[in-house]
Enzyme design. Structure first.
Site, mmCIF file in Angstrom:
data_model
loop_
_atom_site.group_PDB
_atom_site.id
_atom_site.type_symbol
_atom_site.label_atom_id
_atom_site.label_comp_id
_atom_site.label_asym_id
_atom_site.label_seq_id
_atom_site.Cartn_x
_atom_site.Cartn_y
_atom_site.Cartn_z
ATOM 1 C CB CYS A 119 -4.515 6.754 10.452
ATOM 2 S SG CYS A 119 -4.632 5.020 9.678
ATOM 3 N NE ARG A 152 0.261 11.120 10.068
ATOM 4 C CZ ARG A 152 -0.312 10.012 9.629
ATOM 5 N NH1 ARG A 152 -1.488 9.328 10.059
ATOM 6 N NH2 ARG A 152 0.208 9.531 8.649
ATOM 7 N NE ARG A 187 -7.231 4.284 5.047
ATOM 8 C CZ ARG A 187 -6.321 5.041 5.663
ATOM 9 N NH1 ARG A 187 -6.211 4.992 6.937
ATOM 10 N NH2 ARG A 187 -5.181 5.361 5.230
ATOM 11 C CE LYS A 245 -1.722 1.590 4.064
ATOM 12 N NZ LYS A 245 -1.220 3.115 4.199
ATOM 13 C CG ASN A 246 2.323 2.676 3.529
ATOM 14 O OD1 ASN A 246 1.178 3.014 3.236
ATOM 15 N ND2 ASN A 246 2.754 2.326 4.754
ATOM 16 C CG ASP A 304 2.981 1.384 9.464
ATOM 17 O OD1 ASP A 304 3.218 1.705 8.299
ATOM 18 O OD2 ASP A 304 2.841 2.424 10.094
HETATM 19 C C1 EPZ Z 1 4.151 6.934 6.237
HETATM 20 O O1 EPZ Z 1 3.425 8.074 6.833
HETATM 21 C C2 EPZ Z 1 3.299 5.811 6.102
HETATM 22 N N1 EPZ Z 1 2.123 6.175 5.211
HETATM 23 C C3 EPZ Z 1 2.601 5.356 7.389
HETATM 24 O O2 EPZ Z 1 2.031 4.325 7.337
HETATM 25 C C4 EPZ Z 1 3.955 5.029 8.396
HETATM 26 O O3 EPZ Z 1 3.589 4.763 9.543
HETATM 27 C C5 EPZ Z 1 4.937 6.134 8.330
HETATM 28 O O4 EPZ Z 1 5.243 6.650 7.055
HETATM 29 C C6 EPZ Z 1 6.218 6.153 9.065
HETATM 30 O O5 EPZ Z 1 6.865 4.926 8.471
HETATM 31 C C7 EPZ Z 1 2.182 5.947 3.847
HETATM 32 O O6 EPZ Z 1 3.131 5.707 3.252
HETATM 33 C C8 EPZ Z 1 1.004 6.221 2.970
HETATM 34 P P1 EPZ Z 1 6.042 10.401 8.154
HETATM 35 P P2 EPZ Z 1 3.831 9.568 6.619
HETATM 36 O O7 EPZ Z 1 5.965 11.714 7.236
HETATM 37 O O8 EPZ Z 1 4.387 9.918 5.597
HETATM 38 C C9 EPZ Z 1 6.221 13.767 11.642
HETATM 39 C C10 EPZ Z 1 0.134 2.813 7.805
HETATM 40 O O9 EPZ Z 1 -0.605 2.335 8.720
HETATM 41 N N2 EPZ Z 1 6.199 14.754 10.513
HETATM 42 O O10 EPZ Z 1 7.301 9.629 8.085
HETATM 43 O O11 EPZ Z 1 2.951 10.447 7.283
HETATM 44 C C11 EPZ Z 1 4.595 12.898 11.844
HETATM 45 O O12 EPZ Z 1 3.903 13.876 12.545
HETATM 46 C C12 EPZ Z 1 0.584 4.405 7.649
HETATM 47 O O13 EPZ Z 1 0.339 2.165 6.526
HETATM 48 C C13 EPZ Z 1 6.253 16.078 10.796
HETATM 49 O O14 EPZ Z 1 6.414 16.371 11.993
HETATM 50 O O15 EPZ Z 1 4.978 9.477 7.834
HETATM 51 C C14 EPZ Z 1 5.021 11.889 12.404
HETATM 52 O O16 EPZ Z 1 5.145 12.090 13.888
HETATM 53 C C15 EPZ Z 1 0.314 4.691 9.090
HETATM 54 N N3 EPZ Z 1 6.343 17.031 9.736
HETATM 55 C C16 EPZ Z 1 6.713 11.433 12.033
HETATM 56 O O17 EPZ Z 1 7.100 12.638 11.302
HETATM 57 C C17 EPZ Z 1 6.124 16.458 8.471
HETATM 58 O O18 EPZ Z 1 6.019 17.332 7.519
HETATM 59 C C18 EPZ Z 1 6.662 10.443 10.779
HETATM 60 O O19 EPZ Z 1 5.839 10.790 9.889
HETATM 61 C C19 EPZ Z 1 6.089 15.117 8.266
HETATM 62 C C20 EPZ Z 1 6.017 14.259 9.201
#
Ligand code: EPZ
Length: 415
Positions: free
Chosen positions: A116, A121, A396, A22-23, A304
């Site tokens: 989610c 986020r 999803r 998915k990701n 995850d």
């Molecule tokens: C991706 O989310 C995945 N989703 C998530 O999977 C996964 O948990 C996550 O990466 C971490 O591996 C998809 O790929 C669609 P991040 P993403 O940006 O991109 C903070 C699932 O269950 N952050 O690495 O949103 C954020 O708040 C989903 O399949 C900022 O502060 O993850 C979080 O605390 C859930 N500012 C951390 O970084 C930003 O601009 C990780 O976020 C962006 C992120």
């Protein structure tokens, strides 16, 4: 509102086909926008987030359809439009269209992403990088407006290896004149898969798998045919289910190299795991607690997998301590596990799981994709009947979830 009815207490035994990730497929579908062309994407999972991505592409004037696990996308007729708010709210990953829209049209206008609720986020890191490329970005917490038709290559040092920000900056960098370097980039395998897809489209990107990515922007791009990598989080979920039910599963199509942190954790808990190219075999007769389990960016223990593995550790012998370092509120599944008899004390970032001999069925409501999967795992272990509602969360991200579990002996039905 969907629901699962589960009668637990039996070990899972059998083979499970792991689907496309998915990701990985979501950013790849967004990337088809960067260059108008025709794309064939194999191993495309049949999950609702992919349908949402198809709807987004169609809302922008593209065609997107599937024949089984093969998707056909044509973005030649894409027009510069705003993605409908209801689609943005359906899926957090819709933010990944930001970089693609900017690269294609020089403008992008999106509402705040949904998906989610795992705590904060924000998208400040996405905006930080785009501004360094010369884009003019305004975000009021509700709507994001970006303009940048003359982006220039630069060096972006991410304060945190954000997966989504890395993906958006990779896509925007394709339209930058000159070279863009992304430092402290995310190293998740899904990033490597996106880079593999973009290079198949003619992009020049170095550093896949490392935390320094270099994009030589402005290259002519074209459509392509690509096969999506296997879903490591789907595989991690089934590994946890085998551990929880003390069963034996063969995960067909899984890539062992993508799951080292999870398989090593379960081996520390007493699971026997055999690894072959394209296959993982797990067997668990006895499960002991593992502590600490601390989530981290790749190749640490993946956030995850935290909830699914916690569901397994609920009946392990001993005490497991979890620390969630990636998201600020990813313990929303704990009350449901407690309702099934688990002994867990938790804050927003920590959980202490004292293994109990058994769980009992309960009626619970899924909170998010992986939290809902954790509830399914606990219900499969529990004696008696459980009912899990809001299963649209699980739909999803888990293709043929009920069918795959039933094929391994689970007594589960969608109601
Ligand atoms: C991706 O989310 C995945 N989703 C998530 O999977 C996964 O948990 C996550 O990466 C971490 O591996 C998809 O790929 C669609 P991040 P993403 O940006 O991109 C903070 C699932 O269950 N952050 O690495 O949103 C954020 O708040 C989903 O399949 C900022 O502060 O993850 C979080 O605390 C859930 N500012 C951390 O970084 C930003 O601009 C990780 O976020 C962006 C992120």
């Amino acid at each position: 509102m969907g629901a699962y009815r589960i009668i637990g207490g039996r070990p899972l035994e059998g083979a499970v086909a792991i689907h496309g990730a998915k990701n990985s497929v979501l950013p790849i579908l967004a990337a088809t926008l960067v260059c108008g062309g025709q794309y064939t994407i194999d191993n495309c999972p049949e999950i609702s987030d992919v349908e949402t991505a198809f709807e987004i592409l169609r809302s922008l004037g593209c065609t997107a359809r599937r024949e089984g696990a093969r998707a056909f996308v044509d973005t030649g007729a894409a027009e510069e439009r705003e993605i409908p708010e209801e689609l943005m709210r359906k899926m957090r990953a819709a933010i990944i269209f930001l970089g693609a829209l900017l690269a294609r049209f020089g403008t992008a206008r999106l509402s705040a992403p949904g998906g989610c609720v795992l705590g904060q986020r924000p998208i400040d890191l996405h905006i930080l990088g785009l501004r360094l490329m010369g884009a003019d970005c305004e975000y009021d917490g509700e709507t994001l407006r970006c303009k940048g038709d003359r982006l220039r290559g630069c060096t972006v040092a991410l304060p945190f290896p954000s997966v989504g920000a890395t993906e958006n900056l990779l896509l925007a960098a394709l339209a930058c004149e000159g070279e863009t370097t992304i430092c402290n980039a995310a190293r998740e395998p899904e990033i490597g898969d996106l880079i593999g897809f973009l290079c198949a489209c003619g992009a020049k990107i170095d550093g896949a798998g490392t935390s320094v990515l270099r994009v030589d922007g402005g290259k002519p791009l074209h459509g392509t045919k690509y096969t999506v990598m296997p879903d490591r989080m789907e595989a991690a979920t089934y590994l946890a289910a085998a551990a929880a039910t003390r069963g034996r599963l063969v995960l067909q199509g899984a890539e062992p190299a993508h799951l080292r942190a999870v398989t090593e954790t379960l081996e520390r808990g007493g699971c026997e795991i055999a690894r072959r190219p394209g296959e993982i075999i797990v067997r668990c007769d006895r499960l002991t607690a593992v502590s600490p389990i601390i989530t981290a960016p790749y190749d640490g223990f993946p956030t995850d997998a935290q909830a699914p593995v916690m569901a397994a550790m609920a009946t392990a012998e001993g005490v497991s301590v979890f620390e969630e370092t990636i998201f600020s509120d990813r313990m929303r599944h704990v009350p449901a596990l407690r309702a099934m008899g688990a002994r867990i004390t938790a804050t927003e970032r920590h959980a202490v799981v004292t293994g109990v001999r058994g769980l009992h069925g309960a009626e619970v409501e899924a909170t998010d994709l992986r939290g809902g999967a954790a509830m399914v795992i606990a219900a499969l272990r529990a004696e008696g009947e459980s009912r899990i509602t809001k299963t649209e969360h699980m739909e999803r991200g888990y293709a043929s979830f009920v069918r795959s579990l039933r094929a391994c002996g689970a007594q589960i039905e969608s109601t």
